[in-house]
Design a protein around this motif. Structure first.
Motif, mmCIF file in Angstrom:
data_model
loop_
_atom_site.group_PDB
_atom_site.id
_atom_site.type_symbol
_atom_site.label_atom_id
_atom_site.label_comp_id
_atom_site.label_asym_id
_atom_site.label_seq_id
_atom_site.Cartn_x
_atom_site.Cartn_y
_atom_site.Cartn_z
ATOM 1 N N ILE A 161 -3.732 -5.160 -6.156
ATOM 2 C CA ILE A 161 -4.024 -4.002 -5.305
ATOM 3 C C ILE A 161 -3.611 -2.712 -5.993
ATOM 4 O O ILE A 161 -4.272 -1.674 -5.889
ATOM 5 N N LEU A 162 -2.491 -2.764 -6.740
ATOM 6 C CA LEU A 162 -1.975 -1.570 -7.410
ATOM 7 C C LEU A 162 -2.867 -1.134 -8.570
ATOM 8 O O LEU A 162 -2.731 -0.003 -9.061
ATOM 9 N N SER A 220 6.604 2.247 4.519
ATOM 10 C CA SER A 220 5.815 1.015 4.443
ATOM 11 C C SER A 220 6.421 -0.116 5.251
ATOM 12 O O SER A 220 5.903 -1.227 5.261
ATOM 13 N N GLU A 221 7.522 0.137 5.966
ATOM 14 C CA GLU A 221 8.164 -0.907 6.758
ATOM 15 C C GLU A 221 7.211 -1.399 7.848
ATOM 16 O O GLU A 221 6.544 -0.633 8.511
ATOM 17 N N GLN A 222 7.163 -2.696 8.035
ATOM 18 C CA GLN A 222 6.266 -3.306 9.008
ATOM 19 C C GLN A 222 7.045 -3.754 10.241
ATOM 20 O O GLN A 222 8.275 -3.718 10.269
ATOM 21 N N GLU A 223 6.300 -4.164 11.263
ATOM 22 C CA GLU A 223 6.936 -4.717 12.446
ATOM 23 C C GLU A 223 7.752 -5.942 12.062
ATOM 24 O O GLU A 223 7.317 -6.779 11.304
ATOM 25 N N ILE A 227 1.192 -5.369 3.411
ATOM 26 C CA ILE A 227 2.341 -4.492 3.173
ATOM 27 C C ILE A 227 2.141 -3.726 1.863
ATOM 28 O O ILE A 227 2.343 -2.511 1.793
ATOM 29 N N LEU A 228 1.715 -4.453 0.807
ATOM 30 C CA LEU A 228 1.498 -3.806 -0.484
ATOM 31 C C LEU A 228 0.325 -2.831 -0.414
ATOM 32 O O LEU A 228 0.335 -1.787 -1.073
ATOM 33 N N HIS A 229 -0.677 -3.160 0.398
ATOM 34 C CA HIS A 229 -1.826 -2.260 0.575
ATOM 35 C C HIS A 229 -1.363 -0.934 1.194
ATOM 36 O O HIS A 229 -1.805 0.138 0.756
ATOM 37 N N GLY A 230 -0.480 -1.006 2.203
ATOM 38 C CA GLY A 230 0.044 0.217 2.810
ATOM 39 C C GLY A 230 0.824 1.051 1.809
ATOM 40 O O GLY A 230 0.704 2.283 1.777
#
Length: 463
Positions: A316-317, A424-427, A372-375
């Motif tokens: 993704i990067l 970038s923290e998720q639920e 997560i990495l996409h965000g």
């Protein structure tokens, strides 16, 4: 072959009885088939009701992403709607057996993976069906106008399937086959449910009418045609001259719209889009253009599915000003040479190690970890300038080259990176953790330094 035959109609299935290798178990309800603990090789749905076929096949596909599912029906196959969940319609046992056996052979060769992971489900499903093409289906209930039923049936409840598909594409796991449609979406909420209204370009009122106008050559008066009509002739209401010949006494101007609110006369109205979901108004040029395409598994996706690793996730990067490693090092060496000659040509190199990427994939699965990495990648894209370039030297080492950036600018960049990490923290508190090390020419330069030495030094501190 162990076949589960779900008979929801009285249609007979030709040919199966003739083959001794076919063991058929019949069920008269979906519930009974779901309750059985017997493992079948294929499912055959027998029904003449299209809605029943679609809902039943979707249910079984959600329960088992690999098992071959076929449909036997008396309906005309060409008249049936596209069904994403089945592997074909039953016509004869030889074709049914060949297709089913091909799927079973590929699925048996797969290494054991997490069957609850949405990425594994869609990738393994596509791998077992080399000719399968996932089509977008128009659905007025969908806020995006189109949806991908096969993605919907495999997606977790909290997954945005459009974003998930984009993530799979960014990881080069799927490839576009054909452009099906191009729609416009609201720039505020992303909904595709828009209405378009003509408005007055002067006061933005919707109270406009299309009327013919007349332009008097004698006095230059321009008004609606009805004001020039006097009995059975045309007379200018301002100078009262009798208008006999068009092109000599008068003509019809290009302006043929009148605003009843402000009286403005104009040639073409402006167009605005009203969003039926959020209620916001937008200019047509501000709308988001969304292309809806069919897709299938890419060559890279086939390799990744058969050999489970994290390379495809961190790929993704590679969509952020990416350069291959040799070119990245070439440009860095050129900047080092420029700094030797003219020491105000500052630059910085920033290295990131994705500390917990492997652990995130283990704990959450590739699907959620890649989201997560996409965000993180989307936020990093906003931070990176067009003159900056990026590369990867391993699965977890990511590099950024920042021209015209001294140590102070580099520290500010690193501060923003740490802020992105928090954003970038998720639920549930899952966060992408990474270590940052940097090199700046104005504070770290040594004689006879090279890009390879700089990256090797940073890499040792990152590990």
């Amino acid at each position: 072959m162990q076949i589960a035959s779900l008979k929801l109609s009285n249609k007979t299935i030709p040919g199966i009885e003739e083959y001794k290798q076919a063991s058929v178990t019949e069920f008269d309800s979906t519930e009974k088939l779901l309750e059985t603990h017997h493992k079948f090789d294929a499912i055959l749905i027998v029904s003449n009701i299209e809605e029943e076929i679609t809902s039943t096949s979707a249910l079984f596909r959600s329960k088992n992403h690999l098992i071959p599912i076929f449909v036997a029906t008396d309906q005309d196959k060409d008249s049936l709607k596209y069904n994403s969940f089945i592997d074909g319609y039953y016509t004869n046992y030889e074709e049914f057996y060949a297709k089913s056996n091909s799927i079973i052979e590929i699925s048996n060769a797969l290494t054991e993976q997490d069957n609850s992971d949405q990425d594994n489900k869609i990738l393994e499903f596509l791998l077992c069906r080399p000719d399968y093409i996932a089509m977008p289906v128009k659905n007025w209930r969908s806020r995006k106008i189109y949806n991908y039923p096969i993605l919907d049936v495999f997606a977790d409840k909290s997954t945005d399937t459009e974003q998930w598909m984009q993530t799979l594409h960014n990881r080069d796991l799927i490839t576009q086959v054909e452009l099906i449609d191009r729609i416009r979406e609201c720039p505020y909420c992303g909904s595709g449910h828009l209405t378009f209204v003509d408005i007055c370009p002067n006061c933005q009122s919707i109270d406009i009418v299309n009327v013919p106008f007349i332009h008097c050559f004698t006095c230059g008066n321009v008004e609606p045609q009805e004001k020039f009509i006097s009995g059975d002739s045309l007379n200018c209401p301002r100078c009262h001259i009798h208008l006999r010949h068009i092109g000599v006494d008068y003509d019809r101007p290009l302006e043929n719209h009148l605003c009843n609110s402000c009286g403005h006369i104009f040639e073409e109205p402006e167009v605005i889009a009203n969003c039926a979901e959020c209620g916001r108004k937008s200019k047509t040029e501000d709308l988001i253009v969304a292309e809806k395409s069919s897709f299938q598994l890419s060559e890279h996706g086939k390799v990744v599915t058969q050999h489970n690793n994290i390379t495809d996730v961190v790929k993704i990067l590679d969509n952020i000003n990416y350069a291959h490693l040799p070119y990245f090092q070439f440009v860095t060496n050129w900047l080092i040479s420029m700094y030797k000659r003219q020491n105000d040509m500052n630059f910085s190199v920033v290295g990131l190690n994705l500390d917990n990427m492997t652990q995130l994939i283990t704990d959450m699965g590739k699907g959620k970890a890649s989201m997560i990495l996409h965000g993180f990648a989307e936020r990093l894209r906003e931070l990176v300038r067009t003159t900056d370039i990026c590369t990867r030297s391993s699965e977890t080492h990511f590099w950024l080259l920042l021209p015209q950036t001294d140590s102070n600018g580099c520290e500010h960049f690193k501060k923003r990176l740490n802020e992105i990490k928090q954003e970038s923290e998720q639920e549930g508190g899952e966060t992408l953790s990474f270590t940052i090390e940097s090199y700046s020419s104005d504070s770290d330069y040594n004689q006879d330094e090279t890009a390879e030495l700089v990256m090797a030094s940073l890499s040792s501190r990152l590990s």
